[in-house]
Design a protein around this motif. Sequence first.
Motif, mmCIF file in Angstrom:
data_model
loop_
_atom_site.group_PDB
_atom_site.id
_atom_site.type_symbol
_atom_site.label_atom_id
_atom_site.label_comp_id
_atom_site.label_asym_id
_atom_site.label_seq_id
_atom_site.Cartn_x
_atom_site.Cartn_y
_atom_site.Cartn_z
ATOM 1 N N GLY A 155 0.482 -0.858 0.138
ATOM 2 C CA GLY A 155 0.037 -0.141 -0.162
ATOM 3 C C GLY A 155 0.722 1.092 -0.028
ATOM 4 O O GLY A 155 0.737 2.175 -0.285
ATOM 5 N N MET A 156 1.216 0.923 0.951
ATOM 6 C CA MET A 156 2.638 1.807 0.708
ATOM 7 C C MET A 156 3.547 2.566 -0.105
ATOM 8 O O MET A 156 3.730 3.581 -1.047
ATOM 9 C CB MET A 156 3.975 2.120 1.872
ATOM 10 C CG MET A 156 3.382 2.377 3.149
ATOM 11 S SD MET A 156 2.962 4.845 3.604
ATOM 12 C CE MET A 156 4.342 5.032 3.000
ATOM 13 N N ALA A 157 3.402 1.436 -1.137
ATOM 14 C CA ALA A 157 4.313 1.537 -3.082
ATOM 15 C C ALA A 157 3.269 2.067 -3.411
ATOM 16 O O ALA A 157 3.765 3.021 -4.440
ATOM 17 C CB ALA A 157 4.951 0.713 -3.601
ATOM 18 N N LEU A 158 2.179 1.871 -3.257
ATOM 19 C CA LEU A 158 1.064 2.874 -4.359
ATOM 20 C C LEU A 158 1.216 4.665 -4.244
ATOM 21 O O LEU A 158 0.783 5.397 -4.610
ATOM 22 C CB LEU A 158 -0.491 2.086 -4.108
ATOM 23 C CG LEU A 158 -0.130 0.917 -4.810
ATOM 24 C CD1 LEU A 158 -1.352 0.019 -4.756
ATOM 25 C CD2 LEU A 158 0.180 0.414 -5.939
ATOM 26 N N ALA A 159 0.713 4.614 -2.426
ATOM 27 C CA ALA A 159 0.720 6.070 -2.011
ATOM 28 C C ALA A 159 2.309 6.915 -2.486
ATOM 29 O O ALA A 159 1.924 7.484 -3.374
ATOM 30 C CB ALA A 159 0.708 5.529 -0.945
ATOM 31 N N ASN A 160 3.438 5.916 -2.662
ATOM 32 C CA ASN A 160 4.578 6.913 -2.669
ATOM 33 C C ASN A 160 4.036 7.327 -3.956
ATOM 34 O O ASN A 160 4.528 8.016 -5.193
ATOM 35 C CB ASN A 160 5.824 5.447 -2.887
ATOM 36 C CG ASN A 160 6.372 6.136 -1.429
ATOM 37 O OD1 ASN A 160 6.211 7.074 -0.910
ATOM 38 N ND2 ASN A 160 6.683 4.848 -0.411
ATOM 39 N N ALA A 161 3.817 6.046 -5.574
ATOM 40 C CA ALA A 161 3.566 6.261 -6.527
ATOM 41 C C ALA A 161 3.187 7.237 -6.751
ATOM 42 O O ALA A 161 2.172 7.644 -8.106
ATOM 43 C CB ALA A 161 3.104 4.771 -7.756
ATOM 44 N N ALA A 162 2.062 7.648 -6.539
ATOM 45 C CA ALA A 162 0.755 8.714 -6.360
ATOM 46 C C ALA A 162 1.377 9.903 -5.881
ATOM 47 O O ALA A 162 0.511 10.517 -5.970
ATOM 48 C CB ALA A 162 -0.339 8.132 -5.834
#
Length: 147
Positions: free
Chosen positions: A71-78
């Motif tokens: 989930g953090m990876a997705l937030a960072n990408a966004a």
Amino acid sequence: MSLFKKILVPIDGSNTSNKALDYALKLAQADQAEVRLIYCIDELSLLSSHEYSGEMVQLARENGHTILQGGMALANAAKVKADTRLIDRIGQRLGESVVDAAGDWGADLIVLGTHGRRGIGRVLLGSGAEQVMRMSPVPVLMVRGFD
């Protein structure tokens, strides 16, 4: 003026929670809000199992950390400011854990996925989303899942 500044998102790695996370990240981008991702271990369900052991709890914790990292990876990408919390409170139901986490952090919105079960499916499986909605002191946005 932004409507939401702190968005709490319970995730469990399912397609339904991933859809809710995607929606929450879009809201956070639009409002320049921060997001807290939480993973709750429901030890009550583990305790009710005849195979309960400390190993199961440890596996649940490891799985939770893996899901939170994703989930953090997705937030960072966004490019959304985010952090994570693993919630592991013995004797507490999922809905209570989510609502307590929202209050502790000062969230002003909870975004969570729901399967939208009806009838006997809802009775047998319960509805964590419904618990959160009834108990939450802040608005709850329920994102309907794929099933």
